[in-house]
Design a protein around this motif. Structure first.
Motif, short mmCIF file in Angstrom:
data_model
loop_
_atom_site.label_atom_id
_atom_site.label_comp_id
_atom_site.label_asym_id
_atom_site.label_seq_id
_atom_site.Cartn_x
_atom_site.Cartn_y
_atom_site.Cartn_z
N ALA A 226 0.73 -1.31 0.03
CA ALA A 226 -0.22 -0.12 0.09
C ALA A 226 0.99 1.34 -0.09
O ALA A 226 0.63 2.20 -0.65
N TYR A 227 1.86 1.36 0.84
CA TYR A 227 2.98 2.47 0.70
C TYR A 227 3.40 2.76 -0.40
O TYR A 227 3.47 3.86 -1.03
N ALA A 228 3.85 1.57 -1.30
CA ALA A 228 4.39 1.66 -2.62
C ALA A 228 3.45 2.41 -3.57
O ALA A 228 3.53 3.46 -4.31
N VAL A 229 2.00 1.89 -3.43
CA VAL A 229 1.13 2.43 -4.07
C VAL A 229 0.80 3.99 -3.96
O VAL A 229 0.56 4.48 -4.99
N ASN A 230 0.93 4.10 -2.85
CA ASN A 230 0.59 5.54 -2.43
C ASN A 230 1.73 6.45 -3.01
O ASN A 230 1.31 7.41 -3.76
N GLY A 242 5.79 3.55 -16.59
CA GLY A 242 6.21 2.53 -17.32
C GLY A 242 7.20 1.59 -16.61
O GLY A 242 7.90 0.97 -17.34
N THR A 243 7.11 1.69 -15.24
CA THR A 243 8.07 0.85 -14.52
C THR A 243 7.25 -0.24 -13.57
O THR A 243 6.10 0.22 -13.23
N ALA A 244 7.85 -1.18 -13.24
CA ALA A 244 7.52 -2.03 -12.07
C ALA A 244 8.38 -1.79 -10.74
O ALA A 244 9.64 -1.99 -10.84
N LEU A 245 7.64 -1.33 -9.76
CA LEU A 245 8.46 -0.95 -8.38
C LEU A 245 8.42 -2.45 -7.53
O LEU A 245 7.35 -2.80 -7.33
N VAL A 246 9.62 -2.95 -7.45
CA VAL A 246 9.66 -4.39 -6.76
C VAL A 246 9.54 -3.90 -5.34
O VAL A 246 10.41 -3.19 -4.93
N VAL A 247 8.64 -4.74 -4.50
CA VAL A 247 8.58 -4.50 -3.22
C VAL A 247 8.55 -6.00 -2.76
O VAL A 247 7.38 -6.75 -2.61
N ASP A 248 9.77 -6.64 -2.29
CA ASP A 248 9.79 -8.16 -2.12
C ASP A 248 10.73 -8.43 -1.20
O ASP A 248 10.96 -9.73 -1.06
N GLY A 249 11.08 -7.70 -0.24
CA GLY A 249 12.03 -8.07 1.09
C GLY A 249 13.23 -8.67 0.42
O GLY A 249 13.96 -9.64 1.08
N GLY A 250 13.83 -8.53 -0.77
CA GLY A 250 14.96 -8.97 -1.16
C GLY A 250 15.07 -10.28 -2.07
O GLY A 250 16.11 -10.73 -2.36
N TYR A 251 13.61 -10.78 -2.36
CA TYR A 251 13.50 -12.09 -3.07
C TYR A 251 14.42 -12.12 -4.32
O TYR A 251 15.04 -12.92 -4.62
#
Length: 253
Positions: A226-230, A242-251
């Protein structure tokens, strides 16, 4: 733009799909706390009402639709905008994972995943850009997944669908820039939701622990997404499209 806080969503009208549970619900609740007026969208009216009770502020609305039953949503979205105000943002969090080994995957199973994750995204983008539906300087955020970038067994359809979503985001961002619409996505790793619980039921506790160990910071929460979407909806991201913001805990690292 709010110069004091470029992350503020004060006065913005945002449509959030998949708002009846999981990431979609958390996104809606968080955005409302940041000043946005939310139109909640999903199939289940009772669960949407539950989300509605959790929202901060006033003026929120509920709109029930099944994207599989009504794939052309242009007239529906135009009606929503006309009945309230044009939208500043769209967050598409509705989706399905539906794990299945290749040998057991039927064409109908494959097509349901594609319809739910890909065709609905296209329909919403097409509907959002209509005259009178969105404001100038608006933002679309689709929820993708790290599975757009890597593979996992039994997730062929899901991986393919999220890869398609990320390619769609790039093409739409380039085409819609001249219309003042930014298009991005957030690509989460495994987040603690009902969808993750169903994955655990399928693969078992040991496999789920192995998956968690692939996330150096552990599994995420819906709030992390939700914070990234904000950010992507806000004026702070005015130069991001045009980007993908990766929010993955380092995966992926």
């Amino acid at each position: 733009m709010n110069n004091l806080n470029p992350f503020s969503l004060q006065g913005q009208h945002v449509l959030v799909t998949g708002a009846s549970s999981g990431i979609g619900r958390e996104v809606a609740v968080w955005l409302s706390s940041q000043g946005a007026r939310i139109t909640l969208v999903a199939r289940d009216e009772q669960r949407l009402k539950d989300t509605h009770r959790r929202l901060a502020g006033e003026g929120h609305a509920i709109a029930v639709i099944d994207f599989l039953a009504d794939p052309d949503v242009s007239a529906w979205m135009k009606k929503l905008a006309k009945e309230s105000t044009p939208f500043n943002g769209l967050v598409h969090a509705a989706g399905v994972q539906a794990p299945m080994p290749i040998r057991a995957t039927s064409v109908s199973h494959w097509e349901k995943i594609m319809s739910t994750n890909v065709t609905s995204s296209f329909s919403l983008i097409k509907a959002f850009r209509q005259k009178g539906v969105c404001q100038s300087d608006s933002s679309i955020v689709l929820i993708s997944s790290v599975m757009a970038k890597v593979g996992e067994p039994a997730l062929l359809g899901y991986c393919a669908s999220k890869g398609a979503v990320e390619s769609m985001v790039k093409a739409a961002a380039v085409e819609l820039a001249r219309e003042g619409i930014r298009v991005n996505c957030v690509a989460p790793g495994v987040v603690k939701t009902e969808m993750a619980d169903s994955l655990k039921d399928l693969v078992g506790v040991d496999s789920m622990e192995a998956i968690e160990q692939k996330h150096p910071l552990g599994f995420g929460t819906p709030a992390d997404v939700a914070y990234a979407v904000n950010y992507l909806l806000s004026p702070a991201a005015r130069w991001v499209t045009g980007t993908a913001l990766v929010v993955d805990g380092g995966y992926l690292a």
